[in-house]
Design an enzyme around this catalytic site. Structure first.
Site, PDB file in Angstrom:
ATOM      1  N   CYS A 152      49.437  49.474  56.076  1.00 43.18           N
ATOM      2  CA  CYS A 152      49.097  50.872  55.772  1.00 43.18           C
ATOM      3  C   CYS A 152      47.991  51.056  54.733  1.00 43.18           C
ATOM      4  O   CYS A 152      47.046  51.798  54.966  1.00 43.18           O
ATOM      5  CB  CYS A 152      50.336  51.613  55.269  1.00 43.18           C
ATOM      6  SG  CYS A 152      51.693  51.632  56.395  1.00 43.18           S
ATOM      7  N   ARG A 187      44.227  40.476  45.262  1.00 42.55           N
ATOM      8  CA  ARG A 187      44.350  39.602  46.418  1.00 42.55           C
ATOM      9  C   ARG A 187      45.822  39.436  46.798  1.00 42.55           C
ATOM     10  O   ARG A 187      46.267  38.349  47.172  1.00 42.55           O
ATOM     11  CB  ARG A 187      43.695  38.240  46.180  1.00 42.55           C
ATOM     12  CG  ARG A 187      43.331  37.532  47.516  1.00 42.55           C
ATOM     13  CD  ARG A 187      42.736  36.154  47.299  1.00 42.55           C
ATOM     14  NE  ARG A 187      41.568  36.190  46.447  1.00 42.55           N
ATOM     15  CZ  ARG A 187      41.333  35.310  45.484  1.00 42.55           C
ATOM     16  NH1 ARG A 187      42.184  34.333  45.248  1.00 42.55           N
ATOM     17  NH2 ARG A 187      40.246  35.404  44.735  1.00 42.55           N
ATOM     18  N   SER A 188      46.559  40.517  46.692  1.00 40.69           N
ATOM     19  CA  SER A 188      47.960  40.477  47.106  1.00 40.69           C
ATOM     20  C   SER A 188      48.031  40.334  48.613  1.00 40.69           C
ATOM     21  O   SER A 188      47.091  40.698  49.332  1.00 40.69           O
ATOM     22  CB  SER A 188      48.680  41.758  46.675  1.00 40.69           C
ATOM     23  OG  SER A 188      48.185  42.870  47.413  1.00 40.69           O
ATOM     24  N   ASP A 210      40.884  37.831  42.062  1.00 45.62           N
ATOM     25  CA  ASP A 210      42.195  37.920  41.433  1.00 45.62           C
ATOM     26  C   ASP A 210      42.095  37.315  40.041  1.00 45.62           C
ATOM     27  O   ASP A 210      41.008  36.942  39.583  1.00 45.62           O
ATOM     28  CB  ASP A 210      43.296  37.292  42.294  1.00 45.62           C
ATOM     29  CG  ASP A 210      43.299  35.771  42.286  1.00 45.62           C
ATOM     30  OD1 ASP A 210      42.411  35.166  41.635  1.00 45.62           O
ATOM     31  OD2 ASP A 210      44.175  35.190  42.943  1.00 45.62           O
ATOM     32  N   PHE A 276      43.074  51.862  44.386  1.00 40.15           N
ATOM     33  CA  PHE A 276      44.346  52.022  45.082  1.00 40.15           C
ATOM     34  C   PHE A 276      45.536  51.618  44.207  1.00 40.15           C
ATOM     35  O   PHE A 276      46.681  51.669  44.650  1.00 40.15           O
ATOM     36  CB  PHE A 276      44.370  51.246  46.405  1.00 40.15           C
ATOM     37  CG  PHE A 276      44.330  49.754  46.299  1.00 40.15           C
ATOM     38  CD1 PHE A 276      45.483  49.026  46.069  1.00 40.15           C
ATOM     39  CD2 PHE A 276      43.133  49.073  46.459  1.00 40.15           C
ATOM     40  CE1 PHE A 276      45.450  47.643  45.991  1.00 40.15           C
ATOM     41  CE2 PHE A 276      43.082  47.698  46.381  1.00 40.15           C
ATOM     42  CZ  PHE A 276      44.252  46.977  46.146  1.00 40.15           C
TER      43      PHE A 276
END
Length: 341
Positions: A152, A187-188, A210, A276
C-alpha cells in the site's frame, strides 16, 4: 530572489481516487444478491499511536466510500494468528490487514504470510512480493485477468509521483521514470526496499539509504520489464549522502525517529520532496528548496489499501470464471483503475 515551493496535501491527492472507488463499491453492492457491502477487517494488537491513528483513518475512509470496516483488537498477541485464520475462512470478509508492529521482530514477517493471499489488501504475501521484485505485474501472465497486488504505502508514493507529474506519461509504461534520480531514506521490507524496486523497475536510478549503507537500484539491461539490479555503494556517510542528493529529482523520507531532520542544504533546487514517516522528517525551510513538498502520505495509502481490496474481489471473480462483462472490472472498465499499478 526567494523561492517558495508548493505544499501538496495527501488529502487532496486522495480525492482523485474517491470517485472511482465509490463507483466501484456501488457496482459491487448492486451486483451482490444480498446487497452486502465489501468488508475490511483490521487487526490491532499493539499500542502504537501511529497504528491507532492509521486505524481511525481507515475506518473514516471506509465509511465515506460505502465500505464496511471492522477493527478487531487482540489483547493477547499470541492469539492473533488464530484470529487471522478465522477471518481467512469467513466468506463475509473481503480484505484483511494487520497494524504493525506486533512483535517487532521476524515473527511479524510470519504474520504477513498468515493472511490469505486472496484477502491480503496490504500486498505483503510472498507471492505479491516476488512478483513485485521480479517486475511481474499479473498473477496470470497469459490471460492478464488477475493483477498482482502491490504494497500500500509504496503504491501510494508511486501514485503521488504520478499526480505530481514526475512520471512522464509520454513514455511507455515501464519507462516513465527514465532519466529520473531519486533518493529514498528508508529500506524497510514494508516500504523502503519495495519502493526503490518499483521506481527502478520504472526506469529511475534510486539511491536507497538506511542507517548502515547506501545502495543503488537500477533497472537491468535487456527487456523493458527486466528486473532491477542493486549495487552497494558503501557506508552511509554525510559526504556520500550529500553527493548522491546533488542530482536527485526526488527525495523521499521515511525515518521513524522523532528528532530526525533531513539536511535542507542537500536538496537540489526544485526537487520533489515526500515524507511518509509518521514523524516530520523535513524542516520547514524545505519549502524554500523543493518545488513540491508532500508532508505525509497516509490518506493516499488508505485509498490504495481500499483500491487493493476491490482488485482482490475482481481477482476472485476472475478465478471463479466470471467474465469481464459480468464482473465488477467489466462494469466499470471505463474507469480503468488498473492501467499501471
Amino acid at each position: 530572489m526567494s523561492f517558495a515551493g508548493r505544499t501538496i496535501l495527501a488529502s487532496s491527492i486522495a480525492k482523485t481516487f474517491n470517485e472511482e472507488i465509490i463507483a466501484k463499491v456501488k457496482t459491487l453492492v448492486a451486483s451482490n444478491p444480498t446487497h452486502r457491502k465489501p468488508l475490511l477487517v483490521g487487526f490491532l494488537a499493539n499500542e502504537d499511536p501511529a497504528a491507532e491513528s492509521y486505524a481511525k483513518w481507515t475506518q473514516t475512509t471506509c465509511e465515506s466510500y460505502g465500505i464496511d470496516y471492522e477493527l478487531r483488537r487482540v489483547a493477547n498477541k499470541d492469539y492473533l494468528e488464530e484470529s487471522i485464520f478465522d477471518a481467512n475462512r469467513d466468506d463475509a470478509v473481503d480484505g484483511i490487514m494487520i497494524y504493525f508492529p506486533v512483535f517487532g521482530n521476524a515473527q511479524d514477517q510470519y504474520l504477513q504470510q498468515v493472511v490469505a493471499k486472496e484477502k491480503d489488501v496490504e500486498g505483503l504475501n510472498h507471492v505479491y512480493y516476488q512478483n513485485m521484485y521480479h517486475n511481474v505485474r499479473y498473477l496470470d501472465p497469459a490471460t492478464k485477468l488477475q493483477k498482482s497486488i502491490l504494497p500500500c504505502t509504496p503504491l501510494a508514493i508511486i501514485k503521488i509521483l504520478e499526480y505530481l507529474k514526475v512520471y512522464n506519461t509520454l513514455l511507455p509504461q515501464g519507462n516513465r521514470l527514465y532519466g529520473k534520480t531519486a533518493v529514498v531514506l528508508n529500506r524497510s521490507e514494508i516500504v523502503g526496499r519495495p519502493l526503490a524496486a518499483l521506481m527502478a523497475n520504472d526506469g529511475a536510478t534510486v539511491y536507497s539509504v538506511d542507517i548502515n549503507n547506501i545502495q543503488k537500484f537500477t533497472r537491468g539491461q535487456g527487456l523493458k520489464f527486466s528486473k532491477h539490479q542493486v549495487q552497494d555503494l558503501g557506508d552511509n556517510t554525510s559526504e556520500l549522502l550529500k553527493e548522491i542528493c546533488q542530482d536527485a529529482d526526488v527525495i523521499i523520507t521515511g525515518v521513524p525517529v522523532a528528532n530526525y531532520k533531513f539536511p535542507t542544504e542537500y536538496i537540489k533546487e526544485g526537487a520533489v520532496c515526500i515524507n511518509f514517516s509518521f514523524h516530520k522528517n523535513f524542516n520547514d525551510d524545505v519549502k524554500g528548496k523543493a518545488s513540491l513538498y508532500v508532508p505525509s502520505t497516509g490518506k493516499v495509502t488508505i485509498s490504495m489499501l481500499l483500491r487493493n481490496m476491490l482488485r482482490l474481489i475482481d481477482n476472485t471473480n476472475a478465478a471463479k470464471g466470471i467474465t469481464s462483462s459480468s464482473s465488477v472490472e467489466g462494469k466499470v472498465a471505463a474507469m480503468d483503475i488498473s492501467k499501471q499499478a
